[in-house]
Design a protein around this motif. Structure first.
Motif, PDB file in Angstrom:
ATOM      1  N   LEU A  20       0.645 -10.813  -7.314  1.00 63.42           N
ATOM      2  CA  LEU A  20      -0.573 -11.185  -6.585  1.00 63.42           C
ATOM      3  C   LEU A  20      -1.735 -10.247  -6.894  1.00 63.42           C
ATOM      4  O   LEU A  20      -2.899 -10.666  -6.921  1.00 63.42           O
ATOM      5  CB  LEU A  20      -0.303 -11.222  -5.081  1.00 63.42           C
ATOM      6  N   THR A  25      -9.894 -10.209  -8.689  1.00 59.30           N
ATOM      7  CA  THR A  25     -10.761 -10.099  -7.517  1.00 59.30           C
ATOM      8  C   THR A  25     -11.293  -8.675  -7.477  1.00 59.30           C
ATOM      9  O   THR A  25     -10.874  -7.824  -8.257  1.00 59.30           O
ATOM     10  CB  THR A  25     -10.000 -10.353  -6.196  1.00 59.30           C
ATOM     11  N   VAL A  97       1.496 -13.929   5.589  1.00 63.05           N
ATOM     12  CA  VAL A  97       0.253 -14.411   4.985  1.00 63.05           C
ATOM     13  C   VAL A  97      -0.797 -13.299   4.963  1.00 63.05           C
ATOM     14  O   VAL A  97      -1.477 -13.094   3.944  1.00 63.05           O
ATOM     15  CB  VAL A  97      -0.272 -15.670   5.727  1.00 63.05           C
ATOM     16  N   ALA A  98      -0.934 -12.572   6.051  1.00 66.12           N
ATOM     17  CA  ALA A  98      -1.907 -11.469   6.108  1.00 66.12           C
ATOM     18  C   ALA A  98      -1.595 -10.404   5.053  1.00 66.12           C
ATOM     19  O   ALA A  98      -2.499  -9.941   4.341  1.00 66.12           O
ATOM     20  CB  ALA A  98      -1.914 -10.854   7.505  1.00 66.12           C
ATOM     21  N   LEU A 101      -2.389 -11.643   1.546  1.00 60.27           N
ATOM     22  CA  LEU A 101      -3.829 -11.622   1.282  1.00 60.27           C
ATOM     23  C   LEU A 101      -4.312 -10.217   0.945  1.00 60.27           C
ATOM     24  O   LEU A 101      -5.106 -10.031   0.021  1.00 60.27           O
ATOM     25  CB  LEU A 101      -4.604 -12.170   2.487  1.00 60.27           C
ATOM     26  N   VAL A 104      -3.508  -8.906  -2.662  1.00 61.18           N
ATOM     27  CA  VAL A 104      -4.338  -9.441  -3.743  1.00 61.18           C
ATOM     28  C   VAL A 104      -5.449  -8.439  -4.065  1.00 61.18           C
ATOM     29  O   VAL A 104      -5.860  -8.300  -5.215  1.00 61.18           O
ATOM     30  CB  VAL A 104      -4.940 -10.812  -3.352  1.00 61.18           C
TER      31      VAL A 104
END
Length: 188
Positions: A20, A25, A97-98, A101, A104
């Motif tokens: 990830l 980013t 999920v947190a 994220l 990433v």
């Protein structure tokens, strides 16, 4: 006896984090103080609270562990085929999920800040038989090793002192520092 070699080579949740993090980013580094949280999690949420309140308590780390959500809860949901999900599982999936994220944007953020297994194995890096050896006499301090380190432990600082780079609590023994070292590349 192998220190955190498990973290760098075997841990499936670490592998997912590494994948990830490769998403393009903007990246950031967690503040250094966050590295102490995992020891609090280990002592209180893994050992003391479950010991005194019982293993079924909501305050146990196992109840919210994102690695468990990915490796156990999600496969169980898929295999059961049920659309009814207990509230506890929803909480665990929300935390997963947190965490996914955050990883990433920050390399191995879960490992650095929350992983109690990594905290348990960290002191073993100091006495491990496994050593990440880099050339100390030919090091030109290019710091390429520092740039690729997923744990941000600055391997170059240890190389200059002649200490194996994994002799720090947070090294996951991934050997990425060896892979980019110009002196190691010359030897191949």
């Amino acid at each position: 006896v192998l220190g955190k070699l498990f973290c760098g080579w075997v841990c499936p949740f670490g592998f997912v984090q590494d994948l990830l993090y490769k998403i393009r980013t903007r990246k950031f580094v967690l503040p250094q103080w966050t590295g102490k949280i995992k020891y609090f999690v280990l002592v209180f949420m893994v050992f003391l609270i479950p010991f005194f309140l019982g293993e079924e308590t909501w305050y146990s780390f196992c109840r919210i562990c994102p690695a468990s959500a990915l490796q156990v809860s999600l496969p169980n949901m898929v295999s059961s085929g049920s659309l009814v999900v207990p509230f506890a599982t929803l909480v665990k999936l929300g935390i997963l999920v947190a965490v996914l994220l955050v990883v990433v944007f920050s390399s191995r953020a879960f490992c650095k800040a929350l992983c109690p297994i990594g905290a348990l194995m960290a002191p073993l890096n100091r006495i491990s038989f496994w050593k990440v050896k880099l050339p100390t006499e030919n090091c030109n301090l290019c710091k390429k090793c520092d740039e690729v380190c997923p744990s941000t432990v600055s391997p170059s600082a240890r190389i200059v002192k002649g200490i194996p780079s994994n002799r720090t609590l947070d090294c996951v023994v991934c050997h990425d520092c060896r892979a980019v070292c110009p002196q190691m590349i010359k030897k191949r």
